[in-house]
Design an enzyme around this catalytic site. Structure first.
Site, PDB file in Angstrom:
ATOM      1  N   GLU A 165       0.799  -1.230   0.000  1.00 17.33           N
ATOM      2  CA  GLU A 165       0.000   0.000   0.000  1.00 17.33           C
ATOM      3  C   GLU A 165       0.832   1.281   0.000  1.00 17.33           C
ATOM      4  OE1 GLU A 165      -4.032  -1.472   2.187  1.00 17.33           O
ATOM      5  OE2 GLU A 165      -2.481  -0.702   3.496  1.00 17.33           O
TER       6      GLU A 165
HETATM    7  C1  TNX Z   1      -4.316  -3.477   4.662  1.00 18.69           C
HETATM    8  S1  TNX Z   1      -3.156  -6.176   4.034  1.00 18.69           S
HETATM    9  C2  TNX Z   1      -3.068  -3.566   5.243  1.00 18.69           C
HETATM   10  C3  TNX Z   1      -2.913  -3.257   6.657  1.00 18.69           C
HETATM   11  C4  TNX Z   1      -4.199  -2.816   7.296  1.00 18.69           C
HETATM   12  C5  TNX Z   1      -5.344  -3.633   6.771  1.00 18.69           C
HETATM   13  C6  TNX Z   1      -6.654  -3.313   7.404  1.00 18.69           C
HETATM   14  C7  TNX Z   1      -1.878  -5.297   4.135  1.00 18.69           C
HETATM   15  C8  TNX Z   1      -0.655  -5.856   3.663  1.00 18.69           C
HETATM   16  N1  TNX Z   1      -1.965  -4.036   4.596  1.00 18.69           N
HETATM   17  O1  TNX Z   1      -1.922  -2.290   6.823  1.00 18.69           O
HETATM   18  O2  TNX Z   1      -4.092  -2.964   8.658  1.00 18.69           O
HETATM   19  O3  TNX Z   1      -5.455  -3.422   5.392  1.00 18.69           O
HETATM   20  O4  TNX Z   1      -6.951  -1.967   7.423  1.00 18.69           O
END
Ligand code: TNX
Length: 675
Positions: A306
């Site tokens: 992300e």
């Molecule tokens: C995505 S899944 C994320 C997390 C968050 C989660 C829920 C992933 C690799 N990253 O940083 O905690 O969504 O909000």
């Protein structure tokens, strides 16, 4: 494969690869002893596990026992053929074991120490109270040949969004070992907190943790604790996004000039490290060097998920760097960053692991990809030659029922996903070939902690994590949901004997909500509810400072009582609907308890927001009873009440609503009852 008579005797979870069951039993008495043979018997993990076995067994059975290990001929005879390699536990270390209960004796044999640890857990699970005649406890006669389906069976735990103190982590490790999970993926840094003491860069924890971090001594202690239970610890330091906690102490790492603050809310931030400065890599080299010594595992997770490219795109300096290095876009820049990270990790003797997004044509095949997006990216990476792990479908913070996670298999595209692809006219990806299948190392459940704290963590993990552990350990053919739930209920009980607090802590939380005394009416009302599913609760209302102490925080993700009720409705609808009494009784119980709790909900400020859900539940109970009593029901009004019940109010769902909907919508009733 297993019939109910066997299950009544053997509440094993995960279910073993091979099992045959005999007729007799071996009683557990105060004469119980353990003997150990084989060169592997001197392994420190085996010795410690044996000592724990005595105390767990005597606590479980009430039989007094001294932890005496005899040379041969113990009630439990352990034979472990070989010693282990030196150094930390490695991916693929032999975990197989056999357990034979016969002729008054239990024989546990394994080639290597880890097999003994796994076998001892199976042994402890198989000790059950005698049902017929004999008082006391015994082990039924059976033969198990067992070993894992996947070598990497993990839990990823986020301790950044809410800190999880050492004792709570250890308790989690106890539970993991009990269900044969073998990787603790410690998500140690994120935007909301950097949770490890760095001696080299002390401003990381000083400015990035609000004082909530693990000292290095605590980390060593946890790593040793995990190792003793056959669990590897893989640290994650999430970069270059999810790293807003690094820059308050070290602003030079940032892409912008600030101000730099740890994130007090949740979601994806714009903050991202600057991948164009050599000083960034010198810093990471120093940090990885220090952390590599603290975490002996061969794998090191760099996150990589992300990344919001906004700051990179807005920086003239970074755009110029990208042009100079022929990096077409932000993905290219992140790939460059990952390439540099890989060099640093390799230098410190580590293998690199990252989330889905690190996958890029230039990424070396040695990097392990953890897929949070689904089987498609998992399979794609595996086909390209990367070793992969599946996490999509195993997100415990989504508050889904155990059955839903249990149905997810690394080798099967979820039907809903396949349907969606078909609708969009997109090709259905082929499952991995036997050759690429070997690249799938296993999976990890993930527990993100935006909306959980150490206080209710256990209830967010357990017992659902045990069902996921079975998916990773047991043969792919073990899919019977009914059997899973039966064994899960028993597993849940003995996980609590082990010290886990999934039920007890929620009870205490509800007691606090009720004002100090336990309120049976509140408990009964709560038993018909579940927290809203998915990320419906994430919509911006929460800060890291928001206490997570409301009713929604104090109920389990999955209501056993509601599931039982909904199942009873199914059975009722499927049969001739001749015996509504049991269902009526349950609904009138919920109704009475909810009526009784209303004054409390109205008078306690922490409970005020649960009052609308109580009204909705009352409506649902009333409609349900009217239908069961063949009274005339205004179906439009009933349907509206159900829609309300299935929509979150204060993040609460009425979990018996699906059952009532079936009562209304299933043909026989609707024909006679609709106006
Ligand atoms: C995505 S899944 C994320 C997390 C968050 C989660 C829920 C992933 C690799 N990253 O940083 O905690 O969504 O909000």
């Amino acid at each position: 494969m297993f019939h109910t008579a066997v299950l009544a005797l053997l509440p094993l979870m995960p279910w073993p690869a091979q099992i045959t069951v005999g007729q007799a039993v071996v009683p557990i008495t105060n004469q119980f002893s353990i003997s150990m043979q084989g060169v592997g018997a001197s392994d420190d993990r085996v010795r410690a596990a044996v000592v724990r076995t005595f105390s767990r067994l005597s606590r479980q059975t009430g039989v007094p026992m001294f932890p005496t290990v005899v040379k041969s001929g113990g009630t439990l005879e352990i034979v472990v053929e070989s010693r282990d390699h030196k150094g930390p536990q490695r991916l693929g270390d032999d975990e197989r074991y056999s357990l034979e209960v016969r002729d008054g004796r239990v024989r546990l044999s394994a080639d290597a120490p880890l097999g003994v640890l796994r076998g001892l857990e199976t042994f402890l699970q198989s000790v059950t109270q005698n049902t017929s005649g004999m008082p006391g406890f015994s082990v039924p006669e059976f033969t198990v040949h067992d070993g894992p389906r996947y070598p990497w069976r993990g839990l990823s735990l986020d301790v950044s969004r809410h800190f999880v103190p050492t004792d709570d982590v250890k308790r989690t490790l106890d539970g993991m070992a009990a269900v044969k999970l073998n990787v603790f993926h410690w998500h140690l840094s994120d935007d909301q907190g950097f949770r490890v003491e760095s001696k080299r860069f002390p401003r990381l924890q000083a400015y990035g943790s609000d004082g909530l971090f693990y000292t290095q001594a605590e980390i060593r202690d946890v790593v040793a604790y995990a190792r003793a239970r056959g669990i590897r610890v893989v640290p994650e330091f999430d970069m270059p996004g999810h790293a807003a906690s690094w820059t308050p102490g070290y602003p030079n790492l940032a892409t912008t000039s600030g101000p730099h603050e740890i994130l007090r809310g949740f979601g994806i931030t714009e903050a991202v490290l600057d991948p164009t400065k050599e000083s960034t890599y010198r810093f990471i080299d120093g940090l990885v060097g220090e952390m590599s010594k603290l975490f002996p595992d061969e794998f090191f997770h760099i996150g990589g998920d992300e990344v919001n490219p906004k700051q990179w795109n807005q920086s003239g300096k970074i755009q110029a760097f990208m042009r100079k290095h022929h990096l077409a876009n932000s993905e290219g820049l992140q790939a460059y960053f990952n390439g540099r990270l890989l060099k640093i990790l390799t230098k410190h003797g580590k293998q690199m692991e990252g989330w889905d997004e690190v996958l890029n044509p230039d990424l070396p095949k040695s990097v392990v990809i953890q897929s949070w997006r689904g089987q498609e990216s998992l399979w794609q990476a595996a086909a390209e030659g990367y070793r992969t792990l599946l996490s999509a479908g195993y997100y415990l913070d989504l508050m889904q029922p155990a059955s839903q996670h249990y149905a997810i298999d690394p080798l099967v595209l979820p039907p809903a996903r396949a349907e969606r692809l078909q609708k969009q006219n997109k090709p259905i990806p082929p499952p991995p070939t036997p050759a690429t299948e070997r690249n799938i190392l296993g999976g990890e459940a993930a527990m993100w902690e935006e909306l959980a704290t150490a206080e209710n963590l256990d209830s967010r993990l357990w017992p659902r994590l045990a069902a996921i552990a079975e998916r990773f350990w047991s043969p792919q053919s073990v899919t019977d949901v009914h059997s899973m739930y039966e064994r899960l209920a028993m597993t849940n009980g003995w996980l609590e004997w082990l010290g886990l607090t999934q039920r007890s802590n929620l009870e205490l939380m509800r007691q606090r909500l009720a004002g100090g005394e336990r309120s049976p009416a509140l408990d009964a009302f709560a038993s018909a509810l579940e927290p809203v599913k998915g990320y419906g609760r994430h919509a911006g209302r929460y800060l890291t400072s928001t206490p997570l102490n409301r009713l929604v925080d104090a109920i389990p993700p999955e209501s056993d009582a509601a599931r039982a009720f909904n199942n009873d409705v199914d059975a009722f609808v499927a049969s001739d609907r001749s015996q509504p009494a049991k269902l009526i009784e349950k609904l009138s119980f919920w109704q009475a308890q909810t009526e009784a709790v209303l004054p409390l909900l109205q008078s306690r400020s922490l409970l005020n927001d649960a009052a609308p859900a109580a009204q909705t539940l009352l409506n649902v109970c009333r409609y349900g009873q009217m239908i069961l009593r063949h009274e005339t029901v205004d179906s439009a009004a009933a349907s509206a009440a159900l829609t309300q019940a299935e929509t979150s109010e204060s993040d609460l769902l009425v979990a018996i609503a699906p059952g009532i909907r079936r009562l209304i919508e299933a043909p026989a009733v609707s024909a006679s009852n609709r106006q």
